[in-house]
Design a protein around this motif. Sequence first.
Motif, PDB file in Angstrom:
ATOM      1  N   ARG A 208      -7.767  41.889 -28.382  1.00 49.15           N
ATOM      2  CA  ARG A 208      -6.653  41.011 -28.873  1.00 49.15           C
ATOM      3  C   ARG A 208      -7.173  40.281 -30.372  1.00 49.15           C
ATOM      4  NH1 ARG A 208      -7.082  40.133 -23.884  1.00 49.15           N
ATOM      5  NH2 ARG A 208      -8.275  38.185 -24.125  1.00 49.15           N
ATOM      6  N   GLY A 209      -8.170  40.909 -30.780  1.00 48.88           N
ATOM      7  CA  GLY A 209      -8.692  40.148 -32.104  1.00 48.88           C
ATOM      8  C   GLY A 209     -10.411  40.241 -31.966  1.00 48.88           C
ATOM      9  N   ARG A 210     -10.853  39.084 -32.594  1.00 45.20           N
ATOM     10  CA  ARG A 210     -12.388  38.974 -32.669  1.00 45.20           C
ATOM     11  C   ARG A 210     -12.640  37.521 -32.222  1.00 45.20           C
ATOM     12  NH1 ARG A 210     -14.900  42.994 -36.265  1.00 45.20           N
ATOM     13  NH2 ARG A 210     -13.384  43.902 -37.688  1.00 45.20           N
ATOM     14  N   HIS A 211     -13.997  37.425 -31.760  1.00 48.44           N
ATOM     15  CA  HIS A 211     -14.558  36.218 -31.373  1.00 48.44           C
ATOM     16  C   HIS A 211     -15.635  36.214 -32.687  1.00 48.44           C
ATOM     17  CE1 HIS A 211     -12.089  34.805 -28.361  1.00 48.44           C
ATOM     18  NE2 HIS A 211     -12.478  35.898 -27.660  1.00 48.44           N
ATOM     19  N   THR A 212     -16.028  34.823 -33.328  1.00 50.64           N
ATOM     20  CA  THR A 212     -17.275  34.699 -34.017  1.00 50.64           C
ATOM     21  C   THR A 212     -17.748  33.238 -33.872  1.00 50.64           C
ATOM     22  OG1 THR A 212     -16.382  33.803 -35.878  1.00 50.64           O
ATOM     23  CG2 THR A 212     -16.097  36.180 -35.747  1.00 50.64           C
ATOM     24  N   LEU A 213     -18.998  33.500 -33.949  1.00 51.68           N
ATOM     25  CA  LEU A 213     -20.066  32.078 -33.512  1.00 51.68           C
ATOM     26  C   LEU A 213     -21.029  31.858 -34.829  1.00 51.68           C
ATOM     27  CD1 LEU A 213     -20.935  29.784 -31.586  1.00 51.68           C
ATOM     28  CD2 LEU A 213     -22.692  31.351 -31.260  1.00 51.68           C
ATOM     29  N   ARG A 214     -21.081  30.756 -35.336  1.00 46.05           N
ATOM     30  CA  ARG A 214     -22.049  30.337 -36.523  1.00 46.05           C
ATOM     31  C   ARG A 214     -22.453  28.865 -36.071  1.00 46.05           C
ATOM     32  NH1 ARG A 214     -23.773  32.234 -41.473  1.00 46.05           N
ATOM     33  NH2 ARG A 214     -22.329  34.144 -41.307  1.00 46.05           N
ATOM     34  N   GLY A 215     -23.774  29.092 -35.781  1.00 44.04           N
ATOM     35  CA  GLY A 215     -24.351  27.647 -35.252  1.00 44.04           C
ATOM     36  C   GLY A 215     -23.513  27.232 -34.173  1.00 44.04           C
ATOM     37  N   ARG A 216     -22.856  26.150 -34.148  1.00 44.12           N
ATOM     38  CA  ARG A 216     -22.052  25.342 -33.047  1.00 44.12           C
ATOM     39  C   ARG A 216     -20.803  25.749 -33.199  1.00 44.12           C
ATOM     40  NH1 ARG A 216     -22.953  19.163 -34.116  1.00 44.12           N
ATOM     41  NH2 ARG A 216     -21.656  18.950 -32.501  1.00 44.12           N
ATOM     42  N   GLU A 217     -19.971  26.379 -34.215  1.00 43.84           N
ATOM     43  CA  GLU A 217     -18.629  26.541 -34.554  1.00 43.84           C
ATOM     44  C   GLU A 217     -18.029  28.002 -33.911  1.00 43.84           C
ATOM     45  OE1 GLU A 217     -16.911  25.611 -38.464  1.00 43.84           O
ATOM     46  OE2 GLU A 217     -16.719  27.798 -38.360  1.00 43.84           O
ATOM     47  N   LEU A 218     -17.357  27.866 -32.942  1.00 45.74           N
ATOM     48  CA  LEU A 218     -16.906  28.963 -32.348  1.00 45.74           C
ATOM     49  C   LEU A 218     -15.291  29.341 -32.688  1.00 45.74           C
ATOM     50  CD1 LEU A 218     -16.934  31.321 -29.950  1.00 45.74           C
ATOM     51  CD2 LEU A 218     -15.993  29.595 -28.343  1.00 45.74           C
ATOM     52  N   ARG A 219     -14.970  30.636 -33.230  1.00 41.26           N
ATOM     53  CA  ARG A 219     -13.864  30.992 -34.020  1.00 41.26           C
ATOM     54  C   ARG A 219     -13.252  31.945 -33.077  1.00 41.26           C
ATOM     55  NH1 ARG A 219     -12.638  29.577 -39.385  1.00 41.26           N
ATOM     56  NH2 ARG A 219     -14.187  28.079 -40.359  1.00 41.26           N
ATOM     57  N   SER A 220     -12.015  32.022 -33.157  1.00 46.29           N
ATOM     58  CA  SER A 220     -11.260  33.236 -32.554  1.00 46.29           C
ATOM     59  C   SER A 220     -10.219  33.521 -33.639  1.00 46.29           C
ATOM     60  CB  SER A 220     -10.458  32.670 -31.146  1.00 46.29           C
ATOM     61  OG  SER A 220      -9.639  33.485 -30.873  1.00 46.29           O
ATOM     62  N   TYR A 221     -10.048  35.025 -33.773  1.00 49.13           N
ATOM     63  CA  TYR A 221      -9.060  35.307 -34.771  1.00 49.13           C
ATOM     64  C   TYR A 221      -8.280  36.352 -33.832  1.00 49.13           C
ATOM     65  CZ  TYR A 221     -12.398  33.837 -38.254  1.00 49.13           C
ATOM     66  OH  TYR A 221     -13.205  33.014 -38.906  1.00 49.13           O
ATOM     67  N   PRO A 222      -7.186  35.905 -33.505  1.00 44.74           N
ATOM     68  CA  PRO A 222      -6.103  37.015 -32.747  1.00 44.74           C
ATOM     69  C   PRO A 222      -5.493  37.975 -33.654  1.00 44.74           C
ATOM     70  CG  PRO A 222      -5.386  34.852 -32.909  1.00 44.74           C
ATOM     71  CD  PRO A 222      -6.548  34.586 -33.443  1.00 44.74           C
ATOM     72  N   HIS A 223      -5.009  39.070 -33.142  1.00 44.70           N
ATOM     73  CA  HIS A 223      -4.268  39.931 -34.173  1.00 44.70           C
ATOM     74  C   HIS A 223      -2.893  39.319 -34.411  1.00 44.70           C
ATOM     75  CE1 HIS A 223      -7.050  43.211 -33.911  1.00 44.70           C
ATOM     76  NE2 HIS A 223      -6.614  43.283 -32.506  1.00 44.70           N
ATOM     77  N   GLN A 224      -2.416  38.380 -33.292  1.00 40.38           N
ATOM     78  CA  GLN A 224      -1.115  37.823 -33.599  1.00 40.38           C
ATOM     79  C   GLN A 224      -1.123  36.093 -33.379  1.00 40.38           C
ATOM     80  OE1 GLN A 224       1.654  39.489 -34.443  1.00 40.38           O
ATOM     81  NE2 GLN A 224       0.479  41.368 -34.161  1.00 40.38           N
ATOM     82  N   GLY A 225      -0.709  35.586 -34.474  1.00 40.61           N
ATOM     83  CA  GLY A 225      -0.769  34.179 -34.343  1.00 40.61           C
ATOM     84  C   GLY A 225      -1.871  33.612 -34.986  1.00 40.61           C
ATOM     85  N   ALA A 226      -1.938  32.009 -35.001  1.00 42.67           N
ATOM     86  CA  ALA A 226      -2.932  31.454 -35.667  1.00 42.67           C
ATOM     87  C   ALA A 226      -4.336  31.620 -34.999  1.00 42.67           C
ATOM     88  CB  ALA A 226      -2.355  29.835 -35.700  1.00 42.67           C
ATOM     89  N   GLY A 227      -5.383  31.604 -35.689  1.00 42.09           N
ATOM     90  CA  GLY A 227      -6.970  31.468 -35.151  1.00 42.09           C
ATOM     91  C   GLY A 227      -7.100  29.962 -34.627  1.00 42.09           C
ATOM     92  N   SER A 228      -8.547  29.798 -34.236  1.00 40.03           N
ATOM     93  CA  SER A 228      -8.753  28.614 -33.614  1.00 40.03           C
ATOM     94  C   SER A 228     -10.045  28.122 -33.870  1.00 40.03           C
ATOM     95  CB  SER A 228      -8.572  28.561 -32.090  1.00 40.03           C
ATOM     96  OG  SER A 228      -9.346  29.262 -31.247  1.00 40.03           O
TER      97      SER A 228
END
Length: 270
Positions: A208-228
């Motif tokens: 459904r997308g990608r997850h990334t981590l840099r330090g304490r920051e966890l991000r989600s990049y879905p194919h559809q809709g806004a990331g978090s």
Amino acid sequence: MEAYFARIGYTGESVAVPETVRALVSCHVRSIPFENIDPFLGRPVAIDLPSVEHKLVRGGRGGYCFEQNTLLRAVLTEMGLHVKGLAARVLWQAPENCRPPQTHMILCSKIGGVPHLIDVGFGARTPTAPLRLDTEGEQVCSHGVYRLLRIGEDFVLQMQIDGQWLPLYRFDLQRQTQEDYKVFNWYSSTYPESQFVRELIAARAHDRGRHTLRGRELRSYPHQGAGSISMLANPRELCEALADVFGIRLPAGQQVTHAFAALFARGESA
């Protein structure tokens, strides 16, 4: 290869045809996370094949480009493909017109008679499919749109992000040896200003997308809709994210505990 196929969840045939290579790359980036825990902890990064296979296939870990692409190159070679190891200069978020050192390992191989770039180790912007080297047109992957521009003897890989074409890295077709990679790897994993020494980084593609981590920051990049974006509150949440989101089996010992505690202590004092 059976252990590798089991690790990435691949159940197809081991024949050197385009469909197989595309499937392997797709399964690999979804199953073996990009991560730099070892250089972040100050541990050496071994890139000989037995060490890489033990860590990424049997050890429940991920790795960065020298580990990821070493592993895939061995698999593709065993399948009968002629795979050439190359080196790239990373341009992502670098100043315009800069010429950074070669610090990124990539692969090149003819697939179905056509030369392709293969790279399963570029973190959050890893192409999830091989990319043709014989065209400058758009190439659509499951997790992004890419193009390869030719500049003299070099190629520049770009990714379309928010409507703009942004450069990821630049490379030529000069074959690199294992001794070359040892130097590049040593620099990337020990130089004090290297991002892999200074920051904790992880990335993984999923359906459904990608997850990334840099330090304490966890991000989600879905194919559809806004990331978090979420800020992890403490080392326990960080350990849980690395295990549950990225599928990383953390190394045992107090070194991890101390390093993660120090990471959050730096954040609190910033």
